[in-house]
Design a protein around this motif. Structure first.
Motif, PDB file in Angstrom:
ATOM      1  N   PRO A 154      44.902  44.314  46.155  1.00 36.86           N
ATOM      2  CA  PRO A 154      44.886  42.889  46.489  1.00 36.86           C
ATOM      3  C   PRO A 154      45.055  42.703  47.991  1.00 36.86           C
ATOM      4  O   PRO A 154      45.999  43.233  48.589  1.00 36.86           O
ATOM      5  CB  PRO A 154      46.060  42.309  45.699  1.00 36.86           C
ATOM      6  CG  PRO A 154      46.953  43.473  45.421  1.00 36.86           C
ATOM      7  CD  PRO A 154      46.065  44.662  45.311  1.00 36.86           C
ATOM      8  N   ARG A 196      49.970  40.544  41.751  1.00 39.30           N
ATOM      9  CA  ARG A 196      48.879  41.445  41.388  1.00 39.30           C
ATOM     10  C   ARG A 196      49.237  42.904  41.607  1.00 39.30           C
ATOM     11  O   ARG A 196      50.202  43.222  42.269  1.00 39.30           O
ATOM     12  CB  ARG A 196      47.626  41.078  42.198  1.00 39.30           C
ATOM     13  CG  ARG A 196      47.019  39.744  41.735  1.00 39.30           C
ATOM     14  CD  ARG A 196      46.175  39.080  42.780  1.00 39.30           C
ATOM     15  NE  ARG A 196      44.988  39.853  43.106  1.00 39.30           N
ATOM     16  CZ  ARG A 196      44.158  39.538  44.092  1.00 39.30           C
ATOM     17  NH1 ARG A 196      44.410  38.472  44.844  1.00 39.30           N
ATOM     18  NH2 ARG A 196      43.101  40.270  44.348  1.00 39.30           N
ATOM     19  N   GLU A 221      40.219  43.741  46.584  1.00 37.80           N
ATOM     20  CA  GLU A 221      40.244  42.508  45.799  1.00 37.80           C
ATOM     21  C   GLU A 221      40.599  41.395  46.774  1.00 37.80           C
ATOM     22  O   GLU A 221      41.765  41.103  47.009  1.00 37.80           O
ATOM     23  CB  GLU A 221      41.270  42.615  44.673  1.00 37.80           C
ATOM     24  CG  GLU A 221      40.900  43.637  43.613  1.00 37.80           C
ATOM     25  CD  GLU A 221      41.898  43.665  42.477  1.00 37.80           C
ATOM     26  OE1 GLU A 221      42.831  42.834  42.464  1.00 37.80           O
ATOM     27  OE2 GLU A 221      41.762  44.527  41.602  1.00 37.80           O
TER      28      GLU A 221
END
Length: 210
Positions: free
Chosen positions: A127, A210, A165
């Motif tokens: 992330p 995340r 991400e």
């Protein structure tokens, strides 16, 4: 847990990108108080401009024939790549300069690629929040629409090459408050500022989860 934080502002004391990134980081560290934060500030500690050339040419030079400078460049490029790859989460605060990516940020990207290889997905599944700030307005319908040659490059490297991400927080009109020619845009600029800070808080919480 390890958060990698990179800044690229040449004016760290008044950095709009750092202000937003600080909020993202604060939300992440609140959720992970014992985690490590690895920092790199390219604005205050730039990488030598010739190091990428040395690292690249070293790759085409037999090890026994490499110069000390080439060997040092390879060590640095490998260390930079490992720094990125070790991240469990990442925040990059990268301002827009002269219609594109600043040379000191590009030097960092080139060295990371030299250390890891051109297609290595260093941030795969990681992330990552990209904060980018622009002094003017470059959106559709503006006089300089299409002049932002930075954001697409940043997204290409982080999301497509390194497979992060990726969440992007983009704030424009950061110079409206100090540029008399932009006085008519100050209300809009302030709204965009407030929106960016709110998005940063949400992005930080999401990054932590995340």
């Amino acid at each position: 847990m390890n958060l990698f934080r990179l800044d690229a502002s040449i004016l760290p004391g008044t950095s709009s990108s750092a202000e937003i990134a600080d909020i993202v980081e604060a939300e992440w560290t609140a959720a992970h108080p014992e985690a490590t934060v690895t920092r790199r500030h390219l604005g205050t500690d730039p990488l030598p401009a010739d190091t990428w050339t040395l690292a690249t040419t070293a790759g085409f030079t037999p090890e026994v024939d490499r110069t000390p400078a080439q060997r040092d460049a390879l060590v640095l490029s490998s260390a930079l790549a490992e720094e990125v790859q070790a991240a469990d989460a990442a925040i990059l605060a990268v301002p827009f300069y002269n219609f594109g990516v600043s040379q000191h940020f590009k030097a960092w990207v080139d060295l990371v690629i030299a250390g890891a290889g051109p297609t290595t997905p260093l941030l795969k599944g990681t992330p990552t929040v990209l904060v980018t700030t622009l002094g003017g307005g470059y959106g559709p319908g503006t006089p300089r629409a299409g002049w932002d040659h930075s954001t697409p490059y940043l997204e290409r490297i982080l999301a497509d090459v390194w497979q992060a991400e990726l969440t992007v927080i983009k704030r424009e009109l950061t110079l409206a408050a100090v540029n008399p020619a932009m006085e008519g845009l100050r209300d809009l600029a302030e709204r965009q500022h407030s929106e960016a800070l709110a998005i940063a808080r949400e992005a930080g919480r999401s990054l932590a989860e995340r």
